[in-house]
Design a protein around this motif. Sequence first.
Motif, PDB file in Angstrom:
ATOM      1  N   ARG A  80      52.298 100.467  15.648  1.00 12.67           N
ATOM      2  CA  ARG A  80      53.261 101.440  16.180  1.00 12.67           C
ATOM      3  C   ARG A  80      52.561 102.787  16.291  1.00 12.67           C
ATOM      4  N   VAL A  81      52.562 103.358  17.488  1.00 10.12           N
ATOM      5  CA  VAL A  81      51.823 104.588  17.776  1.00 10.12           C
ATOM      6  C   VAL A  81      52.782 105.596  18.397  1.00 10.12           C
ATOM      7  N   LEU A  82      52.878 106.774  17.777  1.00 13.11           N
ATOM      8  CA  LEU A  82      53.777 107.821  18.260  1.00 13.11           C
ATOM      9  C   LEU A  82      52.999 108.940  18.928  1.00 13.11           C
ATOM     10  N   GLU A  83      53.429 109.307  20.145  1.00 10.23           N
ATOM     11  CA  GLU A  83      52.944 110.516  20.802  1.00 10.23           C
ATOM     12  C   GLU A  83      54.036 111.577  20.639  1.00 10.23           C
ATOM     13  N   ALA A  84      53.757 112.581  19.819  1.00  9.13           N
ATOM     14  CA  ALA A  84      54.746 113.601  19.480  1.00  9.13           C
ATOM     15  C   ALA A  84      54.601 114.807  20.413  1.00  9.13           C
ATOM     16  N   GLY A  85      55.368 114.779  21.483  1.00  8.91           N
ATOM     17  CA  GLY A  85      55.220 115.749  22.567  1.00  8.91           C
ATOM     18  C   GLY A  85      54.507 115.038  23.695  1.00  8.91           C
ATOM     19  N   MET A 133      49.444  99.234  27.072  1.00  5.56           N
ATOM     20  CA  MET A 133      48.806  98.131  27.803  1.00  5.56           C
ATOM     21  C   MET A 133      47.714  97.471  26.971  1.00  5.56           C
ATOM     22  N   ASP A 134      47.217  98.196  25.963  1.00  7.21           N
ATOM     23  CA  ASP A 134      46.246  97.626  25.019  1.00  7.21           C
ATOM     24  C   ASP A 134      46.924  96.897  23.867  1.00  7.21           C
ATOM     25  N   GLY A 135      48.261  96.892  23.849  1.00 10.98           N
ATOM     26  CA  GLY A 135      48.980  96.147  22.820  1.00 10.98           C
ATOM     27  C   GLY A 135      49.742  96.983  21.820  1.00 10.98           C
ATOM     28  N   ALA A 136      49.664  98.324  21.915  1.00 11.39           N
ATOM     29  CA  ALA A 136      50.370  99.172  20.960  1.00 11.39           C
ATOM     30  C   ALA A 136      51.877  99.117  21.189  1.00 11.39           C
ATOM     31  N   ASP A 137      52.629  99.280  20.110  1.00 10.73           N
ATOM     32  CA  ASP A 137      54.074  99.471  20.173  1.00 10.73           C
ATOM     33  C   ASP A 137      54.290 100.980  20.301  1.00 10.73           C
ATOM     34  N   ALA A 138      54.424 101.466  21.526  1.00  6.46           N
ATOM     35  CA  ALA A 138      54.408 102.900  21.802  1.00  6.46           C
ATOM     36  C   ALA A 138      55.761 103.545  21.560  1.00  6.46           C
ATOM     37  N   VAL A 139      55.722 104.728  20.941  1.00  4.16           N
ATOM     38  CA  VAL A 139      56.893 105.575  20.766  1.00  4.16           C
ATOM     39  C   VAL A 139      56.555 106.932  21.379  1.00  4.16           C
ATOM     40  N   LEU A 140      57.424 107.430  22.249  1.00  2.00           N
ATOM     41  CA  LEU A 140      57.197 108.708  22.917  1.00  2.00           C
ATOM     42  C   LEU A 140      58.341 109.655  22.569  1.00  2.00           C
ATOM     43  N   ALA A 141      58.006 110.825  22.040  1.00  4.05           N
ATOM     44  CA  ALA A 141      59.012 111.824  21.685  1.00  4.05           C
ATOM     45  C   ALA A 141      58.734 113.118  22.441  1.00  4.05           C
ATOM     46  N   ASP A 142      59.773 113.662  23.064  1.00  9.26           N
ATOM     47  CA  ASP A 142      59.634 114.924  23.792  1.00  9.26           C
ATOM     48  C   ASP A 142      61.023 115.559  23.897  1.00  9.26           C
ATOM     49  N   TYR A 143      61.061 116.902  23.963  1.00 10.95           N
ATOM     50  CA  TYR A 143      62.362 117.575  24.102  1.00 10.95           C
ATOM     51  C   TYR A 143      62.849 117.566  25.541  1.00 10.95           C
ATOM     52  N   THR A 168      59.631 102.961  23.042  1.00  9.78           N
ATOM     53  CA  THR A 168      60.776 103.687  22.510  1.00  9.78           C
ATOM     54  C   THR A 168      60.654 105.138  22.960  1.00  9.78           C
ATOM     55  N   PHE A 169      61.706 105.653  23.582  1.00 14.71           N
ATOM     56  CA  PHE A 169      61.698 107.025  24.095  1.00 14.71           C
ATOM     57  C   PHE A 169      62.713 107.846  23.312  1.00 14.71           C
ATOM     58  N   LEU A 170      62.247 108.929  22.688  1.00 16.38           N
ATOM     59  CA  LEU A 170      63.089 109.765  21.837  1.00 16.38           C
ATOM     60  C   LEU A 170      63.143 111.177  22.400  1.00 16.38           C
ATOM     61  N   ARG A 171      64.352 111.622  22.734  1.00 15.54           N
ATOM     62  CA  ARG A 171      64.514 113.010  23.172  1.00 15.54           C
ATOM     63  C   ARG A 171      64.888 113.855  21.968  1.00 15.54           C
ATOM     64  N   GLU A 172      63.911 114.581  21.449  1.00 18.83           N
ATOM     65  CA  GLU A 172      64.165 115.353  20.251  1.00 18.83           C
ATOM     66  C   GLU A 172      63.077 116.386  20.008  1.00 18.83           C
ATOM     67  N   ASP A 173      63.354 117.263  19.061  1.00 20.06           N
ATOM     68  CA  ASP A 173      62.453 118.322  18.653  1.00 20.06           C
ATOM     69  C   ASP A 173      61.399 117.732  17.723  1.00 20.06           C
ATOM     70  N   ILE A 174      60.132 117.851  18.084  1.00 26.95           N
ATOM     71  CA  ILE A 174      59.078 117.235  17.270  1.00 26.95           C
ATOM     72  C   ILE A 174      58.861 117.976  15.954  1.00 26.95           C
ATOM     73  N   ARG A 175      59.532 119.113  15.763  1.00 26.84           N
ATOM     74  CA  ARG A 175      59.497 119.784  14.463  1.00 26.84           C
ATOM     75  C   ARG A 175      60.438 119.110  13.466  1.00 26.84           C
ATOM     76  N   GLN A 176      61.272 118.212  13.958  1.00 29.13           N
ATOM     77  CA  GLN A 176      62.230 117.506  13.089  1.00 29.13           C
ATOM     78  C   GLN A 176      62.510 116.142  13.701  1.00 29.13           C
ATOM     79  N   LEU A 177      61.587 115.224  13.491  1.00 29.74           N
ATOM     80  CA  LEU A 177      61.676 113.900  14.093  1.00 29.74           C
ATOM     81  C   LEU A 177      62.711 113.037  13.376  1.00 29.74           C
TER      82      LEU A 177
END
Length: 245
Positions: free
Chosen positions: A44-49, A61-71, A91-100
């Motif tokens: 599971r790999v999170l890109e925060a922003g 595409m390399d096999g990661a379970d991707a999580v994307l967070a952005d406001y 997984t797409f999360l609409r939120e403030d990366i200062r408080q995930l």
Amino acid sequence: MQNNDQTQVWDKIWSAEPSYHWDALSLSIYNELRKRSGELKGKRVLEAGSGSGKISLCLAMDGADAVLADYSELALSQSSLAFRRKGRTATFLREDIRQLSLADGEVELCWNAGVLEHYEREDRIRIVAEMARVTRPGGRVVAFVPNARCLPYRMGKAYAEQTGAWGYGLEIPLESLREEFEEAGLAGIEESTLAFETGLDFLDFLPERETLKAAMREWAQGLSEAERAAFPGYLIVASGRVQER
């Protein structure tokens, strides 16, 4: 959320469909992440922003379970569409990366690129601390930020700001992220730079840019490896390991 002025800046940027064509800078960031992640299948790999989510898509595409967070709802909409076009899920999360909203230790790698420089120091510390919190012990936090010591970047940015051509709002060039990573309790902190030639692209803001860029590129290509090390790249890469809690 960010202040209203910054929100408007990025909503304007994400209102147009971003390019998902591979470029030298994206490849450099991707390669650095792969060096630190190892086998991605099932991780599971999170890109925060996450912005466009271009690199997260490649990790998926390399096999990661991707999580994307952005406001930005617009940014998440663009990246969600790109994932669907490639037949990938995330997984797409609409939120403030200062408080995930993620639980402690929920991901194995947390990263971002071109994010922390848009925040003042106190918020940078909060963001890195949140990135560390949601990453499991032994996992990695990695961040890429513009380097204050990259001369072509600083020249182009300054000229663009003076002439009203700068379109990215608040952006603070940084010399290091070590203090922010230490405040977050991360261990094994490493820093390096990459993408020297990408810094030359900021000269596009200057008059006579093609002549200047060509001269600097030719000069840089003639340097030995040892000489090139004296001239830092456009991005600082900071990496730290999450310790046992």
